[in-house]
Structure formats: C-alpha cells, structure tokens
Design a protein around this motif. Structure first.
Motif, PDB file in Angstrom:
ATOM      1  N   LEU A   1      60.500  60.135   2.055  1.00 53.51           N
ATOM      2  CA  LEU A   1      60.320  60.932   3.273  1.00 53.51           C
ATOM      3  C   LEU A   1      60.357  62.425   2.967  1.00 53.51           C
ATOM      4  CD1 LEU A   1      62.462  58.904   5.819  1.00 53.51           C
ATOM      5  CD2 LEU A   1      59.958  59.010   5.657  1.00 53.51           C
ATOM      6  N   CYS A   2      61.190  62.815   2.024  1.00 55.70           N
ATOM      7  CA  CYS A   2      61.258  64.219   1.624  1.00 55.70           C
ATOM      8  C   CYS A   2      59.924  64.662   1.031  1.00 55.70           C
ATOM      9  CB  CYS A   2      62.396  64.407   0.617  1.00 55.70           C
ATOM     10  SG  CYS A   2      62.663  66.126   0.163  1.00 55.70           S
ATOM     11  N   SER A   3      59.313  63.820   0.232  1.00 50.90           N
ATOM     12  CA  SER A   3      58.002  64.128  -0.338  1.00 50.90           C
ATOM     13  C   SER A   3      56.957  64.290   0.769  1.00 50.90           C
ATOM     14  CB  SER A   3      57.595  63.016  -1.305  1.00 50.90           C
ATOM     15  OG  SER A   3      56.303  63.238  -1.794  1.00 50.90           O
TER      16      SER A   3
ATOM     17  N   ILE B   1      53.900  68.566   4.069  1.00 45.65           N
ATOM     18  CA  ILE B   1      53.599  69.230   5.348  1.00 45.65           C
ATOM     19  C   ILE B   1      54.077  70.684   5.307  1.00 45.65           C
ATOM     20  CG2 ILE B   1      54.155  69.236   7.820  1.00 45.65           C
ATOM     21  CD1 ILE B   1      54.303  66.095   7.542  1.00 45.65           C
ATOM     22  N   ILE B   2      55.282  70.899   4.786  1.00 48.47           N
ATOM     23  CA  ILE B   2      55.821  72.264   4.678  1.00 48.47           C
ATOM     24  C   ILE B   2      54.898  73.132   3.823  1.00 48.47           C
ATOM     25  CG2 ILE B   2      57.702  73.654   3.710  1.00 48.47           C
ATOM     26  CD1 ILE B   2      59.614  71.332   4.505  1.00 48.47           C
ATOM     27  N   LEU B   3      54.488  72.613   2.668  1.00 47.66           N
ATOM     28  CA  LEU B   3      53.654  73.396   1.755  1.00 47.66           C
ATOM     29  C   LEU B   3      52.259  73.657   2.325  1.00 47.66           C
ATOM     30  CD1 LEU B   3      54.796  71.843  -1.636  1.00 47.66           C
ATOM     31  CD2 LEU B   3      55.331  74.115  -0.732  1.00 47.66           C
ATOM     32  N   ALA B   4      51.743  72.751   3.163  1.00 46.25           N
ATOM     33  CA  ALA B   4      50.444  72.972   3.811  1.00 46.25           C
ATOM     34  C   ALA B   4      50.550  74.116   4.816  1.00 46.25           C
ATOM     35  CB  ALA B   4      49.967  71.698   4.493  1.00 46.25           C
TER      36      ALA B   4
ATOM     37  N   PRO C   1      60.641  73.910   1.022  1.00 39.60           N
ATOM     38  CA  PRO C   1      60.791  72.487   0.703  1.00 39.60           C
ATOM     39  C   PRO C   1      62.265  72.097   0.542  1.00 39.60           C
ATOM     40  CG  PRO C   1      59.019  73.443  -0.583  1.00 39.60           C
ATOM     41  CD  PRO C   1      59.735  74.594   0.095  1.00 39.60           C
ATOM     42  N   LEU C   2      62.546  70.847   0.847  1.00 46.84           N
ATOM     43  CA  LEU C   2      63.904  70.303   0.758  1.00 46.84           C
ATOM     44  C   LEU C   2      64.041  69.410  -0.468  1.00 46.84           C
ATOM     45  CD1 LEU C   2      64.418  69.093   4.461  1.00 46.84           C
ATOM     46  CD2 LEU C   2      65.007  71.310   3.482  1.00 46.84           C
ATOM     47  N   THR C   3      65.260  69.216  -0.902  1.00 38.00           N
ATOM     48  CA  THR C   3      65.558  68.186  -1.893  1.00 38.00           C
ATOM     49  C   THR C   3      65.800  66.890  -1.126  1.00 38.00           C
ATOM     50  OG1 THR C   3      67.951  68.501  -1.815  1.00 38.00           O
ATOM     51  CG2 THR C   3      66.694  69.888  -3.384  1.00 38.00           C
TER      52      THR C   3
END
Length: 169
Positions: free
Chosen positions: A14-16, A21-24, A33-35
C-alpha cells in the motif's frame, strides 16, 4: 474484487501504491513519500487510524480507504482518505471501499465523515460528490512544499443508515 480490513503486512504494498500517487503529484496533500512503517502508523495501526480497508483485485491491492482521528476532528467526525492504484486503473475501487468504510463509520457511531480535498484535484472532488459528500468549508491558499498556494475544499457525509446511498460495484 474483495474488500477487507488492512493488516500491517499490507503496509509495504500500500505504501508503494501511495508513493506512486505522491510522486505523480497534483491529487494529494501528501507531498513526501512514506516508508512502510510510517504508512502502517498513519493508516493501519497507529494512534489515529480507526479503520482501513483495502481492495484486492487478483493478486494485488488496488486501493485503500481509511478513517482516522488525525488532526483532532470535532466529536462525531472522522477524516477519510482514499487512494486507488494509478496503473492499471480499476473501475469501482472507490465505490466498493466506501461501502465498507460507511458500514464501519456506522458501527463506530460517527455522525459525519470529513474529506479535505485539494481544489485542483478534480477527480477527488468528483469522487466524493458521487459518494454523497457535500461541501461545507474551504481552506484558502494552503501552501504546498514549494510555496504554491492551493485551496482545500472540505466536504462531509452525514452518516445515517436510513439514508445509505446505493450504488453498484
């Protein structure tokens, strides 16, 4: 499509999905981005999450939706966050997740579900409108990390089992 509660073991996949989405950019207030550990804390098993559901499609997770008390919402409110895989896009993920989230909100005795959406997130605004959320407030010119001001639109859904929306999945 199978909808189930998220477990800590889902955090990496789910993090991936979320980090893509965050990077887009352009659709989420999250900009860094999260770990997987941060993801689990924020959405699955930390101090603020109430419930998180995932949508399984085939052998992968197609999206997730969470309710949380992050940001100290008013009594009877919880915040919703919805994210669906960008590629391949799978129709119906958000609708299916919302049915499970709404049932959980009823069980938790919530009065309202709050969604705070970036004003430039056309898809997110449309999704929450389709689910029955109504606008009630606007946060003006909240700066992004680069300083760009973007309004946030606050929409809420009145949790009422008698008025439960019906939509096919």
């Amino acid at each position: 499509m199978l909808i189930r509660k998220a477990v800590t073991a889902d955090a990496e996949e789910l993090c991936s999905l979320l980090n893509e989405i965050i990077l887009a950019g352009g659709t989420t207030a999250l900009e860094t981005p999260l770990t997987a550990a941060e993801f689990a804390d924020w959405f699955i098993d930390g101090d603020f999450p109430l419930v998180c559901h995932v949508a399984e499609h085939g052998r992968s997770l197609a999206g997730f939706q969470s309710l949380s008390l992050y940001g100290d919402p008013p009594k009877g409110y919880a915040d919703i966050a919805t994210f669906a895989r960008m590629k391949p896009k799978i129709s119906g993920v958000g609708r299916a997740l919302f049915q499970a989230t709404l049932a959980a909100a009823e069980e938790l005795g919530l009065e309202f579900i709050n969604a705070t959406i970036r004003a430039d997130n056309v898809g997110g605004l449309a999704y929450y409108t389709r689910m029955g959320f109504e606008p009630y407030d606007r946060l003006l010119q909240v700066p992004l990390l680069d300083g760009t001001p973007v309004d946030r639109i606050k929409k809420r859904f009145k949790v009422d089992a008698k008025r439960r929306p019906s939509f096919s999945v």
